[in-house]
Design a protein around this motif. Structure first.
Motif, PDB file in Angstrom:
ATOM      1  N   PRO A   7      -1.206  11.805  49.603  1.00 33.26           N
ATOM      2  CA  PRO A   7      -1.476  12.870  50.580  1.00 33.26           C
ATOM      3  C   PRO A   7      -1.862  14.218  49.973  1.00 33.26           C
ATOM      4  O   PRO A   7      -2.569  14.998  50.604  1.00 33.26           O
ATOM      5  CB  PRO A   7      -0.152  12.994  51.343  1.00 33.26           C
ATOM      6  CG  PRO A   7       0.529  11.702  51.148  1.00 33.26           C
ATOM      7  CD  PRO A   7       0.085  11.180  49.810  1.00 33.26           C
ATOM      8  N   GLU A   8      -1.450  14.477  48.741  1.00 35.41           N
ATOM      9  CA  GLU A   8      -1.801  15.768  48.146  1.00 35.41           C
ATOM     10  C   GLU A   8      -3.310  15.918  47.923  1.00 35.41           C
ATOM     11  O   GLU A   8      -3.811  17.026  47.804  1.00 35.41           O
ATOM     12  CB  GLU A   8      -1.042  16.012  46.846  1.00 35.41           C
ATOM     13  CG  GLU A   8      -1.558  15.236  45.649  1.00 35.41           C
ATOM     14  CD  GLU A   8      -0.820  15.580  44.370  1.00 35.41           C
ATOM     15  OE1 GLU A   8      -1.472  16.055  43.416  1.00 35.41           O
ATOM     16  OE2 GLU A   8       0.402  15.361  44.326  1.00 35.41           O
ATOM     17  N   TYR A   9      -4.043  14.807  47.892  1.00 36.88           N
ATOM     18  CA  TYR A   9      -5.493  14.845  47.714  1.00 36.88           C
ATOM     19  C   TYR A   9      -6.266  14.856  49.033  1.00 36.88           C
ATOM     20  O   TYR A   9      -7.490  14.939  49.040  1.00 36.88           O
ATOM     21  CB  TYR A   9      -5.968  13.635  46.890  1.00 36.88           C
ATOM     22  CG  TYR A   9      -5.290  13.503  45.553  1.00 36.88           C
ATOM     23  CD1 TYR A   9      -5.283  14.558  44.642  1.00 36.88           C
ATOM     24  CD2 TYR A   9      -4.635  12.331  45.200  1.00 36.88           C
ATOM     25  CE1 TYR A   9      -4.647  14.439  43.417  1.00 36.88           C
ATOM     26  CE2 TYR A   9      -4.001  12.207  43.977  1.00 36.88           C
ATOM     27  CZ  TYR A   9      -4.016  13.263  43.092  1.00 36.88           C
ATOM     28  OH  TYR A   9      -3.386  13.138  41.885  1.00 36.88           O
ATOM     29  N   ALA A  10      -5.545  14.745  50.133  1.00 37.78           N
ATOM     30  CA  ALA A  10      -6.195  14.610  51.446  1.00 37.78           C
ATOM     31  C   ALA A  10      -6.484  15.974  52.069  1.00 37.78           C
ATOM     32  O   ALA A  10      -5.627  16.849  52.068  1.00 37.78           O
ATOM     33  CB  ALA A  10      -5.315  13.801  52.376  1.00 37.78           C
ATOM     34  N   PRO A  11      -7.672  16.118  52.635  1.00 35.62           N
ATOM     35  CA  PRO A  11      -7.940  17.347  53.397  1.00 35.62           C
ATOM     36  C   PRO A  11      -7.151  17.296  54.705  1.00 35.62           C
ATOM     37  O   PRO A  11      -7.115  16.246  55.360  1.00 35.62           O
ATOM     38  CB  PRO A  11      -9.446  17.284  53.653  1.00 35.62           C
ATOM     39  CG  PRO A  11      -9.781  15.831  53.594  1.00 35.62           C
ATOM     40  CD  PRO A  11      -8.806  15.211  52.615  1.00 35.62           C
ATOM     41  N   PRO A  12      -6.496  18.393  55.085  1.00 33.62           N
ATOM     42  CA  PRO A  12      -5.697  18.353  56.313  1.00 33.62           C
ATOM     43  C   PRO A  12      -6.541  18.292  57.574  1.00 33.62           C
ATOM     44  O   PRO A  12      -6.106  17.766  58.590  1.00 33.62           O
ATOM     45  CB  PRO A  12      -4.891  19.647  56.255  1.00 33.62           C
ATOM     46  CG  PRO A  12      -5.692  20.560  55.379  1.00 33.62           C
ATOM     47  CD  PRO A  12      -6.403  19.669  54.402  1.00 33.62           C
TER      48      PRO A  12
END
Length: 178
Positions: A7-12
């Motif tokens: 999730p840290e690489y995912a755009p919100p």
């Protein structure tokens, strides 16, 4: 080794717009309406009409972020009861999606279940989905239905019709304060 679906690489994405759409649907269902309030529908249509391709992508990412946040909350709630979130949430979700054949085509149900399982195992649902290519038009309603059904499930287990919306609103507010 970190996963490319971490999730840290995912755009919100546009979580606020996605939440507005889900909250609008929840209110319509709770009020016994089969359609969204005309004023709410006009706002949603105006929002959708003003979006370019990047805006649509942000809305899709926002819906996936909602799914991730809902599943994170559900995972923690189920773990507190020594239960597996996948065992309890996914069959309920799949049965609900299958009961909506006019809005959710059968071939999209496995993708929605996969996204929920990804989120339930602490992976980003939007990054998980991206590895299989671009979104299809057939996946738009099922994606919204998935986020809606997770929010409704949370509201039902908490016996509070606004719990899921408040959960996300508080998280957004805390993020804004940081």
């Amino acid at each position: 080794m970190p996963s490319p679906c971490d999730p840290e690489y995912a755009p919100p994405g546009d979580v606020g717009a996605a939440l507005m759409m889900i909250d609008s649907r929840l209110k319509a269902v709770y009020d016994g309406r089969t359609e969204t309030d005309p004023e709410q529908r006009a706002l949603i249509d105006q929002l959708a009409g003003s979006m370019d391709a990047e805006g649509v992508r942000d809305l899709l990412d926002g819906a996936c972020t909602l799914i991730y946040m809902f599943m994170t909350w559900l995972r923690k709630a189920h773990e507190d009861q020594d239960k597996d979130v996948i065992e309890y949430v996914v069959p309920n979700l799949v049965a609900s999606l299958r009961a909506m054949p006019r809005s959710v085509r059968p071939e999209t149900v496995p993708t929605m279940a996969g996204m929920v399982i990804a989120a339930g195992t602490d992976l980003s649902p939007n990054l998980w989905r991206r590895q299989y290519g671009d979104w299809t038009q057939a996946e738009m309603n099922p994606l919204e239905a998935t986020a809606f059904l997770l929010a409704e499930y949370i509201n039902r287990i908490t016996d509070d019709r606004d719990f899921a919306t408040r959960l996300i609103a508080r998280a957004l507010s805390a993020t804004d304060q940081d």
